[in-house]
Design an enzyme around this catalytic site. Structure first.
Site, short mmCIF file in Angstrom:
data_model
loop_
_atom_site.label_atom_id
_atom_site.label_comp_id
_atom_site.label_asym_id
_atom_site.label_seq_id
_atom_site.Cartn_x
_atom_site.Cartn_y
_atom_site.Cartn_z
N GLU A 291 0.82 -1.21 0.00
CA GLU A 291 0.00 0.00 0.00
C GLU A 291 0.85 1.26 0.00
O GLU A 291 0.56 2.23 0.70
CB GLU A 291 -0.96 -0.01 1.19
CG GLU A 291 -1.97 -1.17 1.12
CD GLU A 291 -2.95 -1.22 2.28
OE1 GLU A 291 -2.66 -0.64 3.33
OE2 GLU A 291 -4.01 -1.86 2.12
N ASP A 370 -8.70 -8.70 4.26
CA ASP A 370 -8.37 -7.63 5.20
C ASP A 370 -9.42 -7.51 6.30
O ASP A 370 -10.17 -6.54 6.30
CB ASP A 370 -8.23 -6.31 4.44
CG ASP A 370 -7.58 -5.22 5.29
OD1 ASP A 370 -6.91 -5.57 6.27
OD2 ASP A 370 -7.74 -4.05 4.95
N GLU A 398 -12.34 -2.13 12.42
CA GLU A 398 -12.41 -1.37 11.16
C GLU A 398 -13.60 -1.79 10.31
O GLU A 398 -14.34 -0.96 9.81
CB GLU A 398 -11.11 -1.56 10.38
CG GLU A 398 -11.11 -0.87 9.02
CD GLU A 398 -9.79 -0.99 8.29
OE1 GLU A 398 -8.84 -1.60 8.84
OE2 GLU A 398 -9.69 -0.49 7.15
#
Lengths: 680, 680
Positions: A291, A370, A398
Site C-alpha cells: 500500500e 483484510d 475497522e
C-alpha cells in the site's frame, strides 16, 4: 465515572477520575485483598506484584508481607513465590507459573518474574475460587511466546487517517499532535490491563510510517524509551514500526538495498543505539512493499532479504523483526479478472519458506483479504513450516462496526486459531503460530479505553487467546464479564450474566447477518469503511470485488474455472472449497460465483438467505438493545448510558445495512422476498 | 513560462515569471500599442486606462497622451473619452460605451469610468479591426448589471475541503493558511483579467463560512479592504460571504432572529463598519439553512425575513445581499421516494415572491440539482417575477472534470441563458436574471490561473455571457482563442484556430457522453466528486438518486405518477417534460423512469444509447488529444505540455467512466451491446 475512586491504580497513585478500570475494577481484587499474602522474591516485577497486593489489601483489609524465603509456619492464605519450583520438575519458562492449594494455603510459584505477575492476575481472575477447596497443582504457561498489540497510532496527525489510523477510541495513548503525550501514568495503567490479559509486547506506532514517525528510530528514540519505561513494570516489551527506507530518509544513504553493506552497517548501528536507550527493546515491525510503503522490491530483493537485514541487526540483542505479509497490488485494474488479491500473500511468501532468520517473524493476517467479518483462514498459515509465522488479527473494529456496534470477536478469532490447515487430524493455526499472536489494538485515550465499553472484551480476549489459543471463547467472554461487572456483587448476578452473554455471545454472527453475506466482504463505504456501499469497492483498484450482476454474485476462486485461489490450500480444504456442493455456506460467495437461485446447504436460496439474514440481523440488534436496556439497574449509570447510546447508532446502522443490501440485490435480481417483507 | 516577459502587467510592474497572461498576452495589445491614442478624462479608472495604453505603447511603439478635452485636429488613431456623449442621446449607464470609427479615428466614449475601461478592452478584443474600415457608431452596455464571481476560498485550510472548496487550480488567490496572502499584485492582475471579460464583482470567501472566516466581517475586515483596494482599479467591487449566525458568533447576542431589534441593530452597526473600511463594498453573500449553514428557519422566520434583514443593513450604502436559493434537505432518507430535492428551491422560495427587498438578490443555481453536466433549467427562474433573481453557474468544474478534463461550459451556460421558461415567445433566462449572473470561480494561484490552461476559457466566457447573455457561445470561445493564442502571429493561423475549436467546441457534449447519461446525474464518487460511481449517491441522504434496477432507470418526476416536479414549470414545458414522448432525450432520465428498451427520439434504445455514447465519448477524447498533439508547433511548449499531460488523465478518466458505466448497466440489464464491443 462514579466507580473510578475504587479503581486499582498502577503504581499506587490515583488514576484520573475519568478513566474506566475496565477488567480491573477494585471489586475484582476483593478476594485477594481480604487475605493474608506473602510475596517471596526480588526484582522490579516482584515489586509490581507486591504493590498490586498491597493496594488490594488497603482496599479490602487483608495483609501482605515480603519474605526472602517461604516459611510453612507463617500464617498465610496466599504465597506468591519467585524461585525454584518446589513441586514441579518441568520447565515453565519465564512466563509460566504453577498454582496449588493445600491445607488452606494457595501457592503460586514461578521461575521468572513475569510468571509471578501472570500468576497474580490468575488469582485475581479466580477470585474466591482461589481460596476455596484444595486444588491440585496446575501448571500454566502461554502457548504463544509473543502476544503483541500493534498500535496504528501516528505521532503527527495524518491529514487523512488522523491521530490513530482506524482508531475508534479517541486519540492515541502515546502521541498527540506530533509529540509524545507524556501521560505515562495512563500508559502504565494500560500496561497493567494488558498484563492482566496476557499481552507482553506493544508496538507503539503505526505500521504506515510517515515522515515524523520515521524519526522515532533515531533522534526521537528517547520518547519511545519513556513509553517503554512505563510498560516495563508490567512485563511488556516495546516494539517500533520502522520504515524500510530509513537508511535513505534518516541515514542520508543513497540506497536502502538490504544487501548493501553500508545499509547493513547503518541498521546495525541504529539498532545498537535503540538498545542503548531501551535495553529490553522487543524489535521492529515492518510493512514493506505494501500500500505504498517502501520495501525490498525496489532493489530487486526478496522479502526474506528485507526481513533478514533487520533480523541481523536485532540478533545481537535478542530482538525480533515482525515482517508483515500484507503484500498485494493495490493498484489493480478492476477489469483484470485474472489477478486475485486473495492469492497475493501466498504467492509472494510461500516460495520464501526457510529463507527467513530465526528471529524474523512473518506476520500474516488471519484471512487472505483484510479483516472482513467473514473470511477463510489464510492459506499461508500451514504452508510455511520452516518460517516463524505470527497470526495478525484486528481488535480495532475497522470492518466490524468501528466500536459503535457490538461485535465480540473472540468467537471468530477462536475459529481461526482452532482451524486445522491439514484437516481434522492436522495441527491447528494456534499451534502453527510459532511467531505469536498479534492484534491491532482498539484502545485509545477514550475514558472507556475502547470507545464502546463492550469493545473492551475484544482487547481482553485477544490477549487471553494469545496465552491459550484453544480456549473456549465464550469462557473468555465470561471471564471478562466476571472481572468487569463483578456480578456477584450485584443484586441479580444471574440476570446480569445472562444479559451480558446475550448481547455478546452472538454479536459477531449478528453483525455478519446484517452486513456482507456469505463471505463476500468489502461492501463498505470507501475510505472510512463504515456503513454499506455494495459497489463501493467494486470498480476500484483495491482488488475487492463481488461481481454481482442480474443473475448472480460471488467470486470464482476455484482451480477449475476461477483464479485458482482454492488450490492454495492443502487437502482436504482445497477440495472442500473447490465445489459449491461442499463449500461451507458462510464462505460460498468468497469461493464461487453462483446464481441467486442457488440453494444453500441451509435449504434457502442465496437471495432468500440475503433477505432473511438481513431481517434477522436487525431483529437481533433490536433484541440485544432491549436486553441491554433491561440491565439498567445492574450496570453503573454512565457505562449503561454510553452503551445504550451506541445501541441506537447500531440499530440505525443495522437498518441502513439491511435496507441498502436488500434493495441492492432486489433491484439487481428482481426476486421478491418469499415472506413479502418491505424492500425499498 | 517563456512568454511571461511579454505579458502586460497590472500597474505596470512585471509579473512574477510564472504567471500566465491568459487572455491578455502582450500580443493582444499590438494593434492598440502601435497607435497614437488620446485619453480624455480624470479619475482612478481613467488612470488605469491610461496606464494600460501606455504600457502597450511601450511594448509596440505607439504613443499616448492625456488631454482635458478631445481635439479634432490632434493627430490621433484612438480617442478614449470620458464625458458627455457627443453623438448618442440614450443613456448607457456607468458601464456602457460607444465606439465609432470615422476619418481614420476610432472614438470610444463613456459616461462613466467603468465604461471607458470596458471600451478599452473592447478595442483590445477588436485588435486591428478597431483601426480598419470606418465603423458606424455602436452602443455597448452590459445586459446584466451584476456579473459576479463567487470564490469558495477558505481563509483557514478546511480539514476536508482544503484551502479552496471545490478548487482545482492550486491555492487561493486571497488566503493562505489562515491569513490573507498579501500578494496584492496577483490580485490586481486577476482583477485586470476579470475586467477584460466583464466581471464587476468578486465575493472573496466561501459561502460556507467557517469559524475563522466569520471574522472577516468584523475584526478582520481590514484584510478584505486590502483585497478590495487591489481590485478597485479595474472596476471590481468586493463582496463578502457572511454567516447568518454572525450576531451570535461574533456579536455575543443570544439570537440571530432576523426580526429581533438587537439583531437588526447589530447588523446595521457591523455593516456601517464594513463601509467605513470599504466605501464601495458590494454587499453580502449568504448561504443559509443549507447543508448545515445556519439560517432563519431556526427562528421560525422565512428566507425573505432573513434576506431583508441584511438588505436593510446594506441599503443605506447602496449594497446588495445575494441570498442563495440552494436550500434542500441534505439528510433525506433514500427510502423516502416522496421527497424530491429537485423540487426544493421552488417549494421554498416561490411562495415568497414579492417579499424580498429591492436590494436583495435571490441567487438561484441554473439547474434544480447541483451543477451536473446536464440538468433542466431551474423552474424557479421565471416563477418569481417580483423578485430580483441572479442565475448561479459554476465555472469551477466540480462535476465536469475538475479542470483535469477539457469541458468548455459556455455552450451549456448559453443554453440556459437563452432558454425561455414560458416557451418560444416568452422572456429568456438571460432577460429574467435581473439580479445578474454569478459564477463560482475556477481560478486559484496556479500559474495558469485555472489548473487546466483551457479552463481559462470558462472564466473568460462566463464574464462575457454576463455582459451579453444571448451571445453566441462559440463566438465567445473564438474571442478567447484569438486573445489567448493570437493565432495571427503564428505560422498557421487557420490550423491553430481549427484545432482549438475542435478541442473546445464539443468538449461539453463529449464529457456528457462518457459520464452520466440522459440527464440522470450524480453518478460520481462521493465526497470529491471525481470519477464514476453509479451507486455512489444512490443510498445516500443527499437526495440524488437514479433508481436503476434490472428493468430500467431514471426518476419519475411527472405530475401523473411521480414527484410532481415537472409541474413546477410553466406551460408548455410542464407538458413537454410530463411525457416521455415529448421530453427531450437528453433529459429523459431526469424526468422519467423507463425500461432499458425504451426507444429514444434518436431511434436508439436507452441501453444502447448508454453503450454508444460512452464509446463515442472516449473516441472523441482520443481525437481531441490527437488534435492537441498536432498543435505542438503552434502553442508555446510549457502550455502545450501541460494540456497534453491533462489529456492523458482525461483519456484515462474517460475510459474509466466508459467501462464503469457500461459494466454497471450491462450487469444490471443483461442486454448485450448491439455492436459486440467489449464490456467488462
Amino acid at each position: 465515572m462514579r466507580r473510578s475512586a475504587r479503581t486499582a491504580p498502577a503504581a499506587l497513585t490515583p488514576l484520573a477520575d475519568h478513566v474506566d478500570p475496565a477488567w480491573l475494577p477494585s471489586e475484582a481484587f476483593r478476594a485477594l485483598g481480604s487475605r493474608r499474602t506473602v510475596v517471596c522474591g526480588t526484582g522490579a516485577l516482584v515489586d509490581t506484584v507486591h504493590g498490586e497486593v498491597a493496594w488490594a489489601c488497603g482496599a479490602f483489609g487483608g495483609s501482605v508481607v515480603r519474605a526472602e524465603e517461604p516459611a510453612d509456619d507463617r500464617p498465610c492464605d496466599l504465597l506468591l513465590h519467585l524461585g525454584e519450583r518446589l513441586d514441579a520438575p518441568e520447565p515453565l519458562g519465564d512466563e509460566g507459573f504453577t498454582l496449588v492449594r493445600r491445607r488452606g494455603r494457595t501457592t503460586v510459584t514461578a521461575a521468572g518474574q513475569r510468571g509471578l505477575l501472570y500468576g497474580l492476575f490468575h488469582v485475581v481472575r479466580l477470585g474466591e475460587a482461589a481460596f476455596g477447596a484444595s486444588r491440585a497443582r496446575e501448571a500454566h504457561r502461554p502457548a504463544l511466546a509473543s502476544r503483541m498489540l500493534d498500535h496504528w497510532d501516528n505521532v503527527a496527525v495524518h491529514p487523512v487517517m488522523g491521530q490513530v489510523e482506524r482508531g475508534y477510541a479517541g486519540g492515541s495513548l502515546f502521541w498527540r499532535d506530533g509529540r509524545a503525550r507524556g501521560d505515562l501514568e495512563r500508559v502504565r495503567t494500560y500496561g497493567r490491563l494488558l498484563a492482566a490479559c496476557g499481552i507482553n509486547a506493544v508496538a507503539v506506532n503505526n505500521v504506515n510510517v510517515h515522515a515524523t514517525e520515521a524519526h522515532l528510530l533515531t533522534d526521537r528514540i528517547g520518547e519511545v524509551a519513556e513509553i517503554a519505561g512505563a510498560l516495563r513494570p508490567y512485563g511488556i516489551r516495546t516494539q517500533l514500526s520502522v520504515t524500510f527506507a530509513a537508511p535513505l530518509v534518516l541515514g542520508g544513504l543513497a540506497t536502502a538495498d538490504p544487501l548493501d553493506e553500508a545499509v547493513r552497517a547503518w541498521w546495525a548501528e541504529a539498532t545498537g543505539r535503540v538498545y542503548a536507550a531501551i535495553p529490553d527493546f522487543g524489535g521492529y515491525v515492518v510493512k514493506a512493499d505494501s500500500e505504498g510503503q517502501p520495501g525490498p522490491f525496489a532493489y530487486g530483493r526478496s522479502h526474506a532479504d528485507g526481513a533478514n537485514l533487520l533480523a541481523d541487526a536485532l540478533a545481537p540483542y535478542g530482538g525480533t523483526v515482525h515482517w508483515r505479509a500484507f503484500v498485494y497490488d493495490h493498484r489493480q485494474d478492476w477489469r483484470d479478472r485474472s489477478t486475485d488479491r486473495a492469492r497475493a500473500a501466498y504467492d509472494h511468501f510461500v516460495p520464501l519458506d526457510g529463507r527467513f532468520r530465526d528471529n524474523a517473524v512473518l506476520q500474516v493476517k488471519h484471512g487472505p483479504m483484510d479483516f472482513q467479518v467473514r473470511e477463510p483462514v489464510s492459506p499461508v498459515i500451514g504452508a510455511m513450516p520452516r518460517t516463524r509465522l505470527a497470526v495478525e488479527v484486528q481488535a480495532t473494529q475497522e470492518y466490524t462496526g468501528q466500536q459503535r456496534h457490538v461485535c465480540a470477536l473472540a468467537p471468530m478469532w477462536s475459529q481461526v486459531l482452532r482451524w486445522r490447515p491439514e484437516g481434522a487430524t492436522g495441527t491447528s493455526v494456534g499451534e502453527l503460530a510459532r511467531g505469536g499472536l498479534v492484534a491491532v489494538s482498539n484502545a485509545g485515550d477514550d475514558p472507556y479505553w475502547t470507545g464502546h465499553p463492550l469493545a473492551q472484551a475484544n482487547l481482553y480476549t485477544v490477549g487471553r487467546l494469545g496465552w491459550q489459543p484453544d480456549a473456549d471463547p465464550f469462557g473468555l467472554l465470561d471471564e471478562w464479564i466476571d472481572l468487569t461487572f463483578t456480578p456477584a456483587r450485584t443484586e441479580a448476578p444471574e440476570r446480569l450474566v445472562a444479559g451480558l452473554r446475550a448481547v455478546l455471545y452472538r454479536s459477531w454472527r449478528t453483525y455478519e447477518k446484517y452486513t456482507a453475506p456469505l463471505g463476500v466482504g468489502f461492501m463498505v463505504q470507501p475510505g472510512h469503511h463504515y456503513g454499506p456501499s455494495v459497489d463501493g469497492y467494486e470498480y476500484s483498484p483495491w482488488g475487492t470485488y463481488h461481481f454481482a450482476d442480474r443473475d448472480g454474485v460471488g467470486v470464482d476462486r476455484t482451480r477449475a474455472t476461477g483464479t485458482g485461489y482454492a488450490g492454495q490450500y492443502a487437502k482436504p480444504w482445497a477440495e472442500v472449497y473447490e465445489s459449491p456442493d461442499t463449500c461451507p455456506d458462510e464462505l460460498l460467495l468468497f469461493f464461487h460465483h453462483v446464481p441467486y437461485g442457488h440453494v444453500l446447504h441451509s435449504g434457502r436460496t442465496v437471495i432468500q438467505h440475503i433477505y432473511d439474514t438481513h431481517f434477522e440481523g436487525v431483529a437481533e440488534v433490536e433484541e440485544a438493545r432491549q436486553v441491554w436496556a433491561s440491565l439498567v439497574d445492574l450496570v453503573e449509570p454512565a457505562r449503561h448510558t454510553r452503551v445504550a447510546e451506541r445501541y441506537e447508532e447500531q440499530l440505525r446502522g443495522a437498518r441502513e445495512w439491511r435496507d441498502h443490501i436488500n434493495s441492492y440485490f432486489f433491484r439487481k435480481s428482481g426476486v421478491p422476498d418469499a415472506h413479502g417483507r418491505r424492500i425499498h
